[in-house]
Design a protein around this motif. Structure first.
Motif, PDB file in Angstrom:
ATOM      1  N   VAL A  18     145.276  34.978  28.799  1.00 31.71           N
ATOM      2  CA  VAL A  18     144.383  35.728  29.482  1.00 31.71           C
ATOM      3  C   VAL A  18     144.802  36.729  30.682  1.00 31.71           C
ATOM      4  N   ASP A  19     146.379  36.722  30.781  1.00 36.69           N
ATOM      5  CA  ASP A  19     147.077  37.451  31.811  1.00 36.69           C
ATOM      6  C   ASP A  19     146.611  36.964  33.263  1.00 36.69           C
ATOM      7  N   VAL A  20     146.486  35.739  33.427  1.00 41.76           N
ATOM      8  CA  VAL A  20     146.371  35.006  34.703  1.00 41.76           C
ATOM      9  C   VAL A  20     147.541  34.051  34.854  1.00 41.76           C
ATOM     10  N   ARG A  21     148.092  34.367  36.119  1.00 41.93           N
ATOM     11  CA  ARG A  21     149.205  33.604  36.519  1.00 41.93           C
ATOM     12  C   ARG A  21     148.877  32.122  37.241  1.00 41.93           C
ATOM     13  N   LEU A  22     149.656  31.009  36.796  1.00 39.81           N
ATOM     14  CA  LEU A  22     149.412  29.880  37.551  1.00 39.81           C
ATOM     15  C   LEU A  22     150.594  30.026  38.560  1.00 39.81           C
ATOM     16  N   ILE A  30     150.444  18.765  31.863  1.00 36.63           N
ATOM     17  CA  ILE A  30     149.266  19.508  31.891  1.00 36.63           C
ATOM     18  C   ILE A  30     149.458  20.796  32.519  1.00 36.63           C
ATOM     19  N   THR A  31     150.146  20.756  33.482  1.00 36.59           N
ATOM     20  CA  THR A  31     150.819  22.030  34.245  1.00 36.59           C
ATOM     21  C   THR A  31     151.332  23.032  33.253  1.00 36.59           C
ATOM     22  N   THR A  32     152.390  22.518  32.245  1.00 39.36           N
ATOM     23  CA  THR A  32     152.788  23.437  31.071  1.00 39.36           C
ATOM     24  C   THR A  32     151.620  24.055  30.136  1.00 39.36           C
ATOM     25  N   ARG A  33     150.506  22.845  30.067  1.00 40.20           N
ATOM     26  CA  ARG A  33     149.251  23.523  29.161  1.00 40.20           C
ATOM     27  C   ARG A  33     148.523  24.499  29.770  1.00 40.20           C
ATOM     28  N   LEU A  34     148.334  24.285  30.963  1.00 44.87           N
ATOM     29  CA  LEU A  34     147.568  25.492  32.011  1.00 44.87           C
ATOM     30  C   LEU A  34     148.256  26.937  32.135  1.00 44.87           C
ATOM     31  N   ARG A  35     149.454  26.585  32.218  1.00 46.11           N
ATOM     32  CA  ARG A  35     150.334  27.799  32.395  1.00 46.11           C
ATOM     33  C   ARG A  35     150.097  28.716  31.282  1.00 46.11           C
ATOM     34  N   ASP A  36     150.526  28.023  29.941  1.00 42.19           N
ATOM     35  CA  ASP A  36     150.462  28.791  28.744  1.00 42.19           C
ATOM     36  C   ASP A  36     148.983  29.260  28.494  1.00 42.19           C
ATOM     37  N   SER A  37     148.172  28.489  28.621  1.00 41.17           N
ATOM     38  CA  SER A  37     146.729  28.816  28.450  1.00 41.17           C
ATOM     39  C   SER A  37     146.267  30.080  29.170  1.00 41.17           C
ATOM     40  N   VAL A  48     150.552   8.098  46.443  1.00 41.27           N
ATOM     41  CA  VAL A  48     151.713   8.816  46.068  1.00 41.27           C
ATOM     42  C   VAL A  48     151.776  10.057  45.614  1.00 41.27           C
ATOM     43  N   ALA A  49     152.432  11.064  46.241  1.00 46.14           N
ATOM     44  CA  ALA A  49     152.231  12.274  45.530  1.00 46.14           C
ATOM     45  C   ALA A  49     153.320  12.837  44.760  1.00 46.14           C
ATOM     46  N   GLU A  50     153.919  11.707  44.104  1.00 50.20           N
ATOM     47  CA  GLU A  50     154.782  12.084  43.031  1.00 50.20           C
ATOM     48  C   GLU A  50     154.180  12.414  41.760  1.00 50.20           C
ATOM     49  N   PRO A  51     154.568  13.683  41.095  1.00 54.68           N
ATOM     50  CA  PRO A  51     153.950  14.265  39.745  1.00 54.68           C
ATOM     51  C   PRO A  51     154.391  13.070  38.767  1.00 54.68           C
ATOM     52  N   SER A  52     153.571  12.753  37.840  1.00 55.08           N
ATOM     53  CA  SER A  52     153.791  12.158  36.814  1.00 55.08           C
ATOM     54  C   SER A  52     154.213  13.011  35.588  1.00 55.08           C
ATOM     55  N   SER A  53     154.400  12.212  34.459  1.00 54.48           N
ATOM     56  CA  SER A  53     154.955  12.964  33.192  1.00 54.48           C
ATOM     57  C   SER A  53     153.400  13.960  32.714  1.00 54.48           C
ATOM     58  N   ALA A  54     152.288  13.163  32.745  1.00 58.81           N
ATOM     59  CA  ALA A  54     151.065  13.801  32.605  1.00 58.81           C
ATOM     60  C   ALA A  54     150.837  14.858  33.402  1.00 58.81           C
ATOM     61  N   ASP A  55     151.177  14.832  34.491  1.00 60.30           N
ATOM     62  CA  ASP A  55     151.033  16.119  35.483  1.00 60.30           C
ATOM     63  C   ASP A  55     151.816  17.225  35.072  1.00 60.30           C
ATOM     64  N   ARG A  56     152.973  17.005  34.755  1.00 59.11           N
ATOM     65  CA  ARG A  56     153.994  18.113  34.210  1.00 59.11           C
ATOM     66  C   ARG A  56     153.278  18.743  33.022  1.00 59.11           C
ATOM     67  N   ALA A 103     155.722  23.930  41.582  1.00 61.60           N
ATOM     68  CA  ALA A 103     156.421  25.156  41.372  1.00 61.60           C
ATOM     69  C   ALA A 103     157.983  25.015  42.311  1.00 61.60           C
ATOM     70  N   GLN A 104     157.926  24.470  43.359  1.00 65.01           N
ATOM     71  CA  GLN A 104     159.092  24.284  44.211  1.00 65.01           C
ATOM     72  C   GLN A 104     160.165  23.528  43.409  1.00 65.01           C
ATOM     73  N   ARG A 105     159.710  22.629  42.596  1.00 62.52           N
ATOM     74  CA  ARG A 105     160.491  21.909  41.603  1.00 62.52           C
ATOM     75  C   ARG A 105     160.769  22.405  40.381  1.00 62.52           C
ATOM     76  N   GLY A 106     160.436  23.771  40.097  1.00 64.89           N
ATOM     77  CA  GLY A 106     160.692  24.654  38.844  1.00 64.89           C
ATOM     78  C   GLY A 106     159.911  24.152  37.789  1.00 64.89           C
ATOM     79  N   TRP A 107     158.705  23.471  37.891  1.00 63.85           N
ATOM     80  CA  TRP A 107     157.968  23.028  36.991  1.00 63.85           C
ATOM     81  C   TRP A 107     156.880  24.021  36.465  1.00 63.85           C
ATOM     82  N   VAL A 108     156.630  24.964  37.100  1.00 60.90           N
ATOM     83  CA  VAL A 108     155.519  25.938  36.837  1.00 60.90           C
ATOM     84  C   VAL A 108     155.939  26.940  36.178  1.00 60.90           C
TER      85      VAL A 108
END
Length: 220
Positions: free
Chosen positions: A196-200, A185-192, A175-183, A215-220
């Motif tokens: 260092v000027d790297v885009r997620l 960690i995505t936010t933490r990765l993006r901010d981290s 099932v490829a539906e993102p979980s709340s934990a997936d969202r 990203a297509q769901r607007g969560w990145v």
């Protein structure tokens, strides 16, 4: 009746040579790799039996060991063919001028991650023109999940001198539906990575169907 006694236009190898591999059924493609059947069964019959037992070609090829009825030589051929397909996609991705479509990266990431029975988190590291520098599997977990450490992702970005990253992980459930934990960690990765000027660019969840782009769901 053995395959040798079939009309030439119906034999899997001859059909492949004359009309291309796309016209062969899954069982016929398996027959080409199996090479021969066994007493009372042609290679095509054996291919059909294997598919029926597994339920699908994907399940058969994802099995960690050979199915009963497949000899070690034939199983090695199938595994080698699967790996060749993955490396072809890898070479195709690396030779492209840039990743311009989410479909390109999603197709590649699914080919690398879809078969695991446990969760794997991986990254595509890109330069400032979005050309692929490297692909790495960074974290592995149980069937329930993999612990993702943003600090390690940042470290690998700096090691590759990457300007952008596409992350992905598989859901063994299919099932490829993102979980709340997936969202989260995505936010933490993006901010981290931003420190260092790297885009997620995206985070894909890989399952049985089409990968889901956060990203297509607007969560990145």
């Amino acid at each position: 009746m053995s395959i040798r006694e079939w009309p030439s236009q119906e034999r899997p190898r001859e059909k492949l040579l004359a009309r291309g591999p796309g016209v062969l059924s899954d069982a016929e493609l398996l027959a080409v790799f199996l090479g021969s059947g066994r007493r009372g069964k042609t290679a095509v019959d054996l291919g059909r039996d294997l598919l029926a037992r597994a339920g699908s070609l994907k399940t058969l090829l994802d099995a960690p060991q050979g199915e009963p009825g497949i000899g070690s030589v034939a199983w090695c051929r199938l595994c080698a063919a699967l790996e060749l397909g993955k490396r072809y996609l890898d070479a195709e991705l690396r030779s492209s001028t840039a990743l311009t479509s989410p479909t390109d990266s999603a197709r590649y990431l699914k080919s690398r991650l879809a078969g695991y029975p446990y969760e794997v988190f991986a990254c595509l590291f890109l330069d400032n023109r979005h050309r692929v520098i490297a692909f790495e599997e960074l974290f592995r977990g149980s069937i329930d999940g993999a612990a993702v450490h943003p600090r390690e992702v940042v470290r690998r970005c700096l090691a590759h001198n990457a300007a952008a990253v596409i992350a992905a992980h598989n859901h063994p459930s299919g099932v490829a539906e993102p979980s709340s934990a997936d969202r989260q960690i995505t936010t933490r990765l993006r901010d981290s990575l931003a420190l260092v000027d790297v885009r997620l660019l995206d985070h894909f969840v890989i399952g049985h169907g089409e990968p889901t782009s956060l990203a297509q769901r607007g969560w990145v």
